[in-house]
Design a protein around this motif. Sequence first.
Motif, PDB file in Angstrom:
ATOM      1  N   PRO A  72     -51.812  10.362 -58.283  1.00  0.00           N
ATOM      2  CA  PRO A  72     -50.942   9.833 -59.325  1.00  0.00           C
ATOM      3  C   PRO A  72     -49.551   9.450 -58.835  1.00  0.00           C
ATOM      4  CG  PRO A  72     -51.210  12.217 -59.539  1.00  0.00           C
ATOM      5  CD  PRO A  72     -52.202  11.761 -58.526  1.00  0.00           C
ATOM      6  N   ASP A  73     -49.156   9.916 -57.631  1.00  0.00           N
ATOM      7  CA  ASP A  73     -47.838   9.588 -57.105  1.00  0.00           C
ATOM      8  C   ASP A  73     -47.799   8.190 -56.490  1.00  0.00           C
ATOM      9  OD1 ASP A  73     -49.625  10.549 -55.167  1.00  0.00           O
ATOM     10  OD2 ASP A  73     -47.986  11.038 -53.790  1.00  0.00           O
ATOM     11  N   ASP A  74     -48.959   7.535 -56.372  1.00  0.00           N
ATOM     12  CA  ASP A  74     -49.002   6.186 -55.818  1.00  0.00           C
ATOM     13  C   ASP A  74     -48.679   5.194 -56.932  1.00  0.00           C
ATOM     14  OD1 ASP A  74     -49.491   3.776 -54.640  1.00  0.00           O
ATOM     15  OD2 ASP A  74     -51.362   4.375 -53.689  1.00  0.00           O
ATOM     16  N   ALA A  75     -47.451   4.733 -56.952  1.00  0.00           N
ATOM     17  CA  ALA A  75     -46.993   3.878 -58.047  1.00  0.00           C
ATOM     18  C   ALA A  75     -47.569   2.473 -57.976  1.00  0.00           C
ATOM     19  CB  ALA A  75     -45.465   3.804 -58.033  1.00  0.00           C
ATOM     20  N   MET A  76     -48.194   2.108 -56.873  1.00  0.00           N
ATOM     21  CA  MET A  76     -48.689   0.743 -56.701  1.00  0.00           C
ATOM     22  C   MET A  76     -50.205   0.708 -56.569  1.00  0.00           C
ATOM     23  SD  MET A  76     -46.938  -2.062 -54.159  1.00  0.00           S
ATOM     24  CE  MET A  76     -47.599  -1.304 -52.700  1.00  0.00           C
ATOM     25  N   LEU A  77     -50.892   1.743 -57.002  1.00  0.00           N
ATOM     26  CA  LEU A  77     -52.334   1.861 -56.817  1.00  0.00           C
ATOM     27  C   LEU A  77     -53.057   0.665 -57.431  1.00  0.00           C
ATOM     28  CD1 LEU A  77     -54.343   4.000 -55.650  1.00  0.00           C
ATOM     29  CD2 LEU A  77     -54.722   4.708 -58.005  1.00  0.00           C
ATOM     30  N   PRO A  78     -53.705  -0.169 -56.615  1.00  0.00           N
ATOM     31  CA  PRO A  78     -54.407  -1.350 -57.132  1.00  0.00           C
ATOM     32  C   PRO A  78     -55.840  -1.015 -57.523  1.00  0.00           C
ATOM     33  CG  PRO A  78     -54.453  -1.387 -54.755  1.00  0.00           C
ATOM     34  CD  PRO A  78     -53.708  -0.124 -55.137  1.00  0.00           C
ATOM     35  N   ASP A  79     -56.505  -1.971 -58.150  1.00  0.00           N
ATOM     36  CA  ASP A  79     -57.915  -1.777 -58.495  1.00  0.00           C
ATOM     37  C   ASP A  79     -58.797  -1.911 -57.255  1.00  0.00           C
ATOM     38  OD1 ASP A  79     -57.513  -1.318 -61.250  1.00  0.00           O
ATOM     39  OD2 ASP A  79     -57.256  -3.463 -61.584  1.00  0.00           O
TER      40      ASP A  79
END
Length: 411
Positions: A337-344
């Motif tokens: 959840p700390d990955d603010a840029m997590l893509p699909d």
Amino acid sequence: MFNVSFDGDTFPLSDVQENPARYVKRLERAKVTPGYAVCLCETDIAPLQLVIRRYGSLLHLAGWPDDGHRHKRGCAFYKDPNAAKPAGGGDSTAAIMATPAGLIVRLDVSLTLRETTSGSRGSPAQSSDRTSRRSASLLAFLQTLWSEAGLNQWTGLGTVRHWGLCNAMLLAEAGTALINGADAQKVLHIMRRFDEADRAAINAEFDAFIARLTIDDQGATHRGLVIGEINEIAPTQYGHALSLRQSARKYYAGSTLIDHASRAYRHAWGALGDRAARVVALPLVERTPKGHLKLIDLAAMLCSSTFIPCDSIHEVAMANRLVAEHRDFLKPLRMAPDDAMLPDFVLRDTDTPTHIEVYGMNGLASYEARKEQKRALRLARRVPAIEWNVDREALSAIRLPRVGAKRVAAT
């Protein structure tokens, strides 16, 4: 495509993984002498050793520890050195930790229940930890196992992945795992690919696992976990019956549990019966005095036709297109959840990794805010991205970037 060698002969890796029963005796001999098999995926270096590991009545191949990066890209034993760090990292309180010896998992469900002096069910029997550890949901465990096995990525080689390969890759990671303090082999059964010729052996192996789900002499009820692809969920006189594609065995559940699962895993539930998608289940089961299997809890994970995990049916469509076009890509699983840029998805065959976003909840204020936040971060970090707004465009209208020159040269 790739071969392995053991017991003085060479075999297609895909056949060894899809049909493990054919190779039991030969792998048993190789496990004794010389004690390993070898992978022949790379021709420019010495053959890479493989672990021969027993799980249940069969033997399976697993990559040698810390050797995954040396295998050829596309080999089932390849591990991307640039992939995300193992689950849990160095956090001794993490619910799921990946260690050199295997996964250590603490679930938020009880695998053993003890009777109290009054005869009612009391506190669950848990492993004793010196430090207070967090616990993981069934879905988090399923996603972690998928990620550790590399089943959330595609290398662009081929367009098909059957359950037999999934079984082999999952067993390679689960073979030495500890789940709530117990050996995975005692509490987790990963369904084999069904083969009519092996029906008796497959049923016997599953029956042996189920036979361990008993009430022991101390009054403890032992439960088990099963991984397989959902075939059907049908109503019964008293609730519902779930079946998996790999076995005709029924798992019985009350309407309350099924209603909860249909809400908690609504995207997976909505894809049942869709031939373009697959739904993988992780049921927690007990065996009743009459020998029936009772569902205690359940996680369901939506996947593409090649078992790439997806968060929506629109992601399934995108994953299926990427596979059909032989693209090399990764599906990041939402365990960070700390990955603010997590893509699909992340395309890995472009000169610069390219993010893919599938926008299917347009108009929701929080969703729109999150969308703009990720766009700003990508712009600041110069990360290229492809966006598919499912309400405005057909998937076929989305233009994907070309495969990068480096990747073309490498192939």
